[in-house]
Structure formats: structure tokens, C-alpha cells
Design a protein around this motif. Structure first.
Motif, PDB file in Angstrom:
ATOM      1  N   PHE A 110       0.848  -1.198   0.000  1.00 23.62           N
ATOM      2  CA  PHE A 110       0.000   0.000   0.000  1.00 23.62           C
ATOM      3  C   PHE A 110       0.881   1.245   0.000  1.00 23.62           C
ATOM      4  O   PHE A 110       1.844   1.327   0.765  1.00 23.62           O
ATOM      5  CB  PHE A 110      -0.914   0.031   1.232  1.00 23.62           C
ATOM      6  N   LEU A 111       0.532   2.215  -0.840  1.00 25.32           N
ATOM      7  CA  LEU A 111       1.299   3.457  -0.886  1.00 25.32           C
ATOM      8  C   LEU A 111       1.228   4.148   0.473  1.00 25.32           C
ATOM      9  O   LEU A 111       0.146   4.491   0.950  1.00 25.32           O
ATOM     10  CB  LEU A 111       0.757   4.391  -1.973  1.00 25.32           C
ATOM     11  N   ALA A 112       2.391   4.316   1.103  1.00 26.75           N
ATOM     12  CA  ALA A 112       2.448   4.939   2.424  1.00 26.75           C
ATOM     13  C   ALA A 112       2.900   6.387   2.358  1.00 26.75           C
ATOM     14  O   ALA A 112       2.527   7.194   3.202  1.00 26.75           O
ATOM     15  CB  ALA A 112       3.381   4.147   3.339  1.00 26.75           C
ATOM     16  N   GLY A 113       3.718   6.711   1.345  1.00 24.41           N
ATOM     17  CA  GLY A 113       4.212   8.083   1.275  1.00 24.41           C
ATOM     18  C   GLY A 113       5.247   8.258   0.191  1.00 24.41           C
ATOM     19  O   GLY A 113       5.441   7.393  -0.654  1.00 24.41           O
ATOM     20  N   ALA A 114       5.924   9.402   0.259  1.00 26.24           N
ATOM     21  CA  ALA A 114       6.946   9.749  -0.726  1.00 26.24           C
ATOM     22  C   ALA A 114       8.230  10.137  -0.009  1.00 26.24           C
ATOM     23  O   ALA A 114       8.204  10.854   0.999  1.00 26.24           O
ATOM     24  CB  ALA A 114       6.469  10.898  -1.596  1.00 26.24           C
ATOM     25  N   THR A 132       7.096  12.252   3.334  1.00 23.65           N
ATOM     26  CA  THR A 132       5.740  12.741   3.526  1.00 23.65           C
ATOM     27  C   THR A 132       4.771  11.567   3.411  1.00 23.65           C
ATOM     28  O   THR A 132       4.813  10.833   2.412  1.00 23.65           O
ATOM     29  CB  THR A 132       5.383  13.799   2.456  1.00 23.65           C
ATOM     30  N   TYR A 133       3.927  11.396   4.421  1.00 23.22           N
ATOM     31  CA  TYR A 133       2.911  10.346   4.345  1.00 23.22           C
ATOM     32  C   TYR A 133       1.848  10.703   3.309  1.00 23.22           C
ATOM     33  O   TYR A 133       1.471  11.864   3.163  1.00 23.22           O
ATOM     34  CB  TYR A 133       2.222  10.152   5.710  1.00 23.22           C
ATOM     35  N   ASP A 134       1.366   9.700   2.616  1.00 23.15           N
ATOM     36  CA  ASP A 134       0.258   9.850   1.681  1.00 23.15           C
ATOM     37  C   ASP A 134      -1.034  10.117   2.464  1.00 23.15           C
ATOM     38  O   ASP A 134      -1.255   9.525   3.533  1.00 23.15           O
ATOM     39  CB  ASP A 134       0.124   8.547   0.870  1.00 23.15           C
ATOM     40  N   GLU A 135      -1.874  11.009   1.954  1.00 28.32           N
ATOM     41  CA  GLU A 135      -3.114  11.393   2.648  1.00 28.32           C
ATOM     42  C   GLU A 135      -4.035  10.196   2.898  1.00 28.32           C
ATOM     43  O   GLU A 135      -4.628  10.067   3.965  1.00 28.32           O
ATOM     44  CB  GLU A 135      -3.859  12.465   1.860  1.00 28.32           C
ATOM     45  N   ILE A 136      -4.162   9.322   1.915  1.00 27.23           N
ATOM     46  CA  ILE A 136      -5.039   8.150   2.066  1.00 27.23           C
ATOM     47  C   ILE A 136      -4.474   7.209   3.125  1.00 27.23           C
ATOM     48  O   ILE A 136      -5.205   6.669   3.951  1.00 27.23           O
ATOM     49  CB  ILE A 136      -5.244   7.438   0.713  1.00 27.23           C
ATOM     50  N   TYR A 137      -3.163   7.039   3.112  1.00 24.14           N
ATOM     51  CA  TYR A 137      -2.521   6.183   4.111  1.00 24.14           C
ATOM     52  C   TYR A 137      -2.691   6.781   5.508  1.00 24.14           C
ATOM     53  O   TYR A 137      -2.966   6.056   6.469  1.00 24.14           O
ATOM     54  CB  TYR A 137      -1.040   5.993   3.789  1.00 24.14           C
ATOM     55  N   ALA A 140       7.416   3.264  10.530  1.00 25.06           N
ATOM     56  CA  ALA A 140       8.475   3.069  11.516  1.00 25.06           C
ATOM     57  C   ALA A 140       8.125   3.820  12.792  1.00 25.06           C
ATOM     58  O   ALA A 140       7.433   4.840  12.747  1.00 25.06           O
ATOM     59  CB  ALA A 140       9.801   3.592  10.968  1.00 25.06           C
ATOM     60  N   LEU A 141       8.625   3.331  13.908  1.00 25.52           N
ATOM     61  CA  LEU A 141       8.405   4.026  15.178  1.00 25.52           C
ATOM     62  C   LEU A 141       9.033   5.409  15.160  1.00 25.52           C
ATOM     63  O   LEU A 141       8.537   6.327  15.806  1.00 25.52           O
ATOM     64  CB  LEU A 141       8.982   3.214  16.337  1.00 25.52           C
ATOM     65  N   THR A 142      10.106   5.560  14.405  1.00 24.07           N
ATOM     66  CA  THR A 142      10.791   6.851  14.322  1.00 24.07           C
ATOM     67  C   THR A 142      10.124   7.804  13.335  1.00 24.07           C
ATOM     68  O   THR A 142      10.527   8.966  13.245  1.00 24.07           O
ATOM     69  CB  THR A 142      12.261   6.657  13.912  1.00 24.07           C
ATOM     70  N   LEU A 143       9.115   7.318  12.601  1.00 28.04           N
ATOM     71  CA  LEU A 143       8.364   8.149  11.654  1.00 28.04           C
ATOM     72  C   LEU A 143       6.867   7.969  11.894  1.00 28.04           C
ATOM     73  O   LEU A 143       6.145   7.442  11.056  1.00 28.04           O
ATOM     74  CB  LEU A 143       8.720   7.764  10.203  1.00 28.04           C
ATOM     75  N   PRO A 144       6.366   8.387  13.071  1.00 26.24           N
ATOM     76  CA  PRO A 144       4.947   8.229  13.352  1.00 26.24           C
ATOM     77  C   PRO A 144       4.094   8.983  12.326  1.00 26.24           C
ATOM     78  O   PRO A 144       4.547   9.973  11.744  1.00 26.24           O
ATOM     79  CB  PRO A 144       4.761   8.814  14.748  1.00 26.24           C
ATOM     80  N   LYS A 145       2.891   8.480  12.119  1.00 26.73           N
ATOM     81  CA  LYS A 145       2.005   9.114  11.146  1.00 26.73           C
ATOM     82  C   LYS A 145       1.693  10.550  11.561  1.00 26.73           C
ATOM     83  O   LYS A 145       1.332  10.809  12.702  1.00 26.73           O
ATOM     84  CB  LYS A 145       0.708   8.304  11.014  1.00 26.73           C
ATOM     85  N   ARG A 146       1.860  11.468  10.599  1.00 25.09           N
ATOM     86  CA  ARG A 146       1.499  12.866  10.803  1.00 25.09           C
ATOM     87  C   ARG A 146       1.423  13.545   9.438  1.00 25.09           C
ATOM     88  O   ARG A 146       1.992  13.061   8.465  1.00 25.09           O
ATOM     89  CB  ARG A 146       2.503  13.591  11.704  1.00 25.09           C
ATOM     90  N   GLN A 147       0.729  14.669   9.397  1.00 22.14           N
ATOM     91  CA  GLN A 147       0.566  15.392   8.139  1.00 22.14           C
ATOM     92  C   GLN A 147       1.829  16.138   7.725  1.00 22.14           C
ATOM     93  O   GLN A 147       2.122  16.231   6.543  1.00 22.14           O
ATOM     94  CB  GLN A 147      -0.597  16.364   8.231  1.00 22.14           C
TER      95      GLN A 147
END
Length: 106
Positions: free
Chosen positions: A12-16, A27-32, A41-48
Motif C-alpha cells: 500500500f502506498l504509504a508516502g513519498a 511525507t505520508y500519503d493522505e489516504i494512508y 516506523a516508530l521513528t516516523l509516526p504518522k502525521r501530516q
């Protein structure tokens, strides 16, 4: 010169992941972001907000081979062993272990 790659988690596309002249940006993908899927990753928690770094993020560096394996891959691919981003783009689409793949955008 800007280079961009798509980051997938379990297909699944998670980001770029983008490399600019002097930094790296993930950058996380908006849908993801809106999904119930976990952070990559724990070091890259989901955020806008995008993550920015002068160095390739340690999480992505950790996807790469080390030591003699790294030297062999770099020799066969004609890549400078210090160019982790280029190595990531060449290997992380099919040679990584685990849920994350990285595919260069063309």
C-alpha cells in the motif's frame, strides 16, 4: 535536482521520499494517513507534516545491506558506497526484507 520515490508498506502506498539538493523529505500519503494502517516506523509516526533531514533517515538506511554485501552491490551497480539514497532506489524495490519497498518515481 529533486528525486522522488514512492514508499509502500505491505503493497500500500504509504508516502513519498524526496531527495533535494541539500535534504531528504518523507511525507505520508493522505489516504494512508486516514487509514488504520500503522506508521512505517516508530521513528516516523504518522502525521501530516513532512519529515525533513540533512541525512537519509536512519529507518531507510537500515533497509540497506552493510559491510561486504554493500560493497559488492555498489561495485556491481556502479554506485558510490556513500550514496545511500541511490542504493536504496536500486535495491529497496525488490531486495529488502520486510514490509517496506521503495520505488523510484519516473
Amino acid at each position: 535536482m529533486v528525486k522522488q520515490a514512492s514508499v509502500f508498506c505491505n503493497g500500500f502506498l504509504a508516502g513519498a521520499l524526496t531527495k533535494t539538493r541539500d535534504s531528504f523529505i518523507f511525507t505520508y500519503d493522505e489516504i494512508y494517513l486516514a487509514s488504520r494502517r500503522p506508521a512505517i516506523a516508530l521513528t516516523l509516526p504518522k502525521r501530516q507534516e513532512p519529515y525533513k533531514s540533512k541525512e537519509l533517515f536512519p529507518f531507510f538506511e537500515g533497509l540497506l545491506p552493510e559491510g561486504e554485501n554493500r560493497k559488492l552491490y555498489c561495485m556491481s551497480l556502479k554506485i558510490d558506497p556513500r550514496d545511500s539514497y541511490r542504493l536504496l532506489l536500486k535495491l529497496a524495490g525488490k531486495e529488502t526484507i520486510g514490509a517496506i519497498t521503495v520505488m523510484e518515481d519516473v
